[in-house]
Structures are given as C-alpha cells and as structure tokens.
Scaffold this motif. Structure first.
Motif, PDB file in Angstrom:
ATOM      1  N   ASN A  92       0.954  -1.182   0.087  1.00  0.00           N
ATOM      2  CA  ASN A  92       0.032   0.143   0.003  1.00  0.00           C
ATOM      3  C   ASN A  92       0.857   1.174  -0.128  1.00  0.00           C
ATOM      4  N   LYS A  98      -3.412   9.812  -3.306  1.00  0.00           N
ATOM      5  CA  LYS A  98      -4.467   8.683  -2.988  1.00  0.00           C
ATOM      6  C   LYS A  98      -3.668   7.412  -2.719  1.00  0.00           C
ATOM      7  N   HIS A 100      -3.050   3.516  -3.050  1.00  0.00           N
ATOM      8  CA  HIS A 100      -2.873   2.501  -3.977  1.00  0.00           C
ATOM      9  C   HIS A 100      -2.589   1.175  -3.530  1.00  0.00           C
ATOM     10  N   GLU A 101      -2.777   0.098  -4.253  1.00  0.00           N
ATOM     11  CA  GLU A 101      -2.424  -1.251  -3.447  1.00  0.00           C
ATOM     12  C   GLU A 101      -1.943  -2.142  -4.904  1.00  0.00           C
ATOM     13  N   ASP A 126      -1.096   0.391 -15.864  1.00  0.00           N
ATOM     14  CA  ASP A 126      -1.561   1.703 -15.347  1.00  0.00           C
ATOM     15  C   ASP A 126      -2.121   2.489 -16.663  1.00  0.00           C
ATOM     16  N   LEU A 181      -3.133  -0.309 -11.856  1.00  0.00           N
ATOM     17  CA  LEU A 181      -3.287   0.957 -11.219  1.00  0.00           C
ATOM     18  C   LEU A 181      -4.154   1.929 -11.925  1.00  0.00           C
TER      19      LEU A 181
END
Length: 196
Positions: A92, A98, A100-101, A126, A181
């Motif tokens: 994480n 923000k 994201h993981e 992404d 992502l």
C-alpha cells in the motif's frame, strides 16, 4: 537569530537540491546498465530504448502486509505456457494524494531454485499502458530482504518491460487485474521504439 535560521533554511534547500542530482545520476546509471546488459535486445537496436524522465515522486515508501497463500494460482502469459505464482503480500502506497495497492507474487519455479528463491515479482498496468508505455504492462522486482519492518521502498523509475515488448516467442506473465493501477505511472521504461 533570524539570520541563523535563514542560513539553516538555505543550507537545507541547497542540501536537498544536491541530493536530487545524485539520485537522478544513480537512476541514469541504472538505465544505462539495463540497456547495455539487456539479454534480448541486440546492440544495433539498443538506441530504441526510451525512459520517462527520472522523478523522485515515483520513489515511494510502501507498507507491506504478508499474505498466506499455500494454494497459488496460474498467471496467464502472452504465450501458451502458464506459470504458477503465489501471492506473497500486499503493498500500500500513496501517489497523487491517493492510496493505491499492488499485490506481490512469488514464482513457484523460482522458489525451487536456490539462487532465486527470495525473488519477488510485481507486474502492473497503469493508465500509460498502451499509450507511451508497453500495453502488456511493466514489471518491478524485489528481494524478500528488501522488506524491512513491513516497509518497502518502491521505485517506479526502475519499472521495466517484459521481453515480449521487443520480440515474439516469450511467455511473459500478464499482470493480473488486481494490479491495474488507476493512475498514470510516468516513470521507468517506455514503449520500445521499434516494432516486431
């Protein structure tokens, strides 16, 4: 006292600026070594490598959470061969304000090899995938020993393309959907400049 504080602030800024070129230089050296030592791209085609400008923004500290996965799963590849992986953990991190993981995987095949048993694999896509960077996603690699106190320094400036970005005939793992992502990672290797 004010002049002493002002001097401290100036020295702090100069020091921070001095660190950035060192970081950028180390990443440029990393990229040059990557190109020079590439196993698939021949010397005549190495001019087609492209990278995003190095940015410290993409050098992030991630929190690591270990997963227990005794069963594993088959990760799809670009070819006919299927490859078995285990989910090793979750990363994480924060980018663009923000959270994201990403999931970290461990290859069953490499786990059986004494030399590579500690290798960890993070394939991802992404918003640049297929637009500036390779459509099949990019990869990051780590060692288990890189995780310290459940933290891992991730550097997307080291994201690289699978061999399938350069030529045919390889079975490149396709990043699972959970590692898609929802932001543009403008760091690391871009799409190779020569088609195949």
């Amino acid at each position: 006292m004010k002049s002493l504080l002002l001097l401290f602030v100036i020295l702090l800024n100069v020091s921070a600026e001095a660190q950035l070129p060192g970081y950028k230089d180390s990443l440029k050296n990393f990229q040059q070594n990557y190109v020079i030592n590439h196993e698939v791209v021949k010397e005549a085609d190495r001019k087609y490598f492209k990278f995003y400008p190095v940015s410290e923004k993409y050098h992030v500290l991630a929190t690591f959470k270990k997963l227990t996965d005794a069963k594993g799963f088959v990760m799809k590849t670009s070819g006919k061969e299927l490859k078995k992986y285990f989910k090793y953990g979750k990363l994480n991190f924060t980018l663009d304000g923000k959270l994201h993981e990403l999931t970290v995987y461990q290859s069953e095949k490499l786990m059986a090899n004494e030399q590579y048993k500690d290798y960890l694999f993070v394939p991802f896509t992404d918003l640049t995938s297929g637009n500036k960077s390779y459509g099949g996603g990019r990869y990051l690699d780590f060692l288990i020993s890189d995780i310290k106190d459940n933290k891992l320094l991730m550097d997307f400036n080291k994201a690289y393309n699978p061999y399938c970005a350069y030529t045919t005939g390889f079975n490149c793992p396709i990043p699972p959907r959970e590692n898609d992502l929802p932001l543009a990672i403008k760091a690391g290797e871009m799409e190779f400049g020569k088609g195949h």
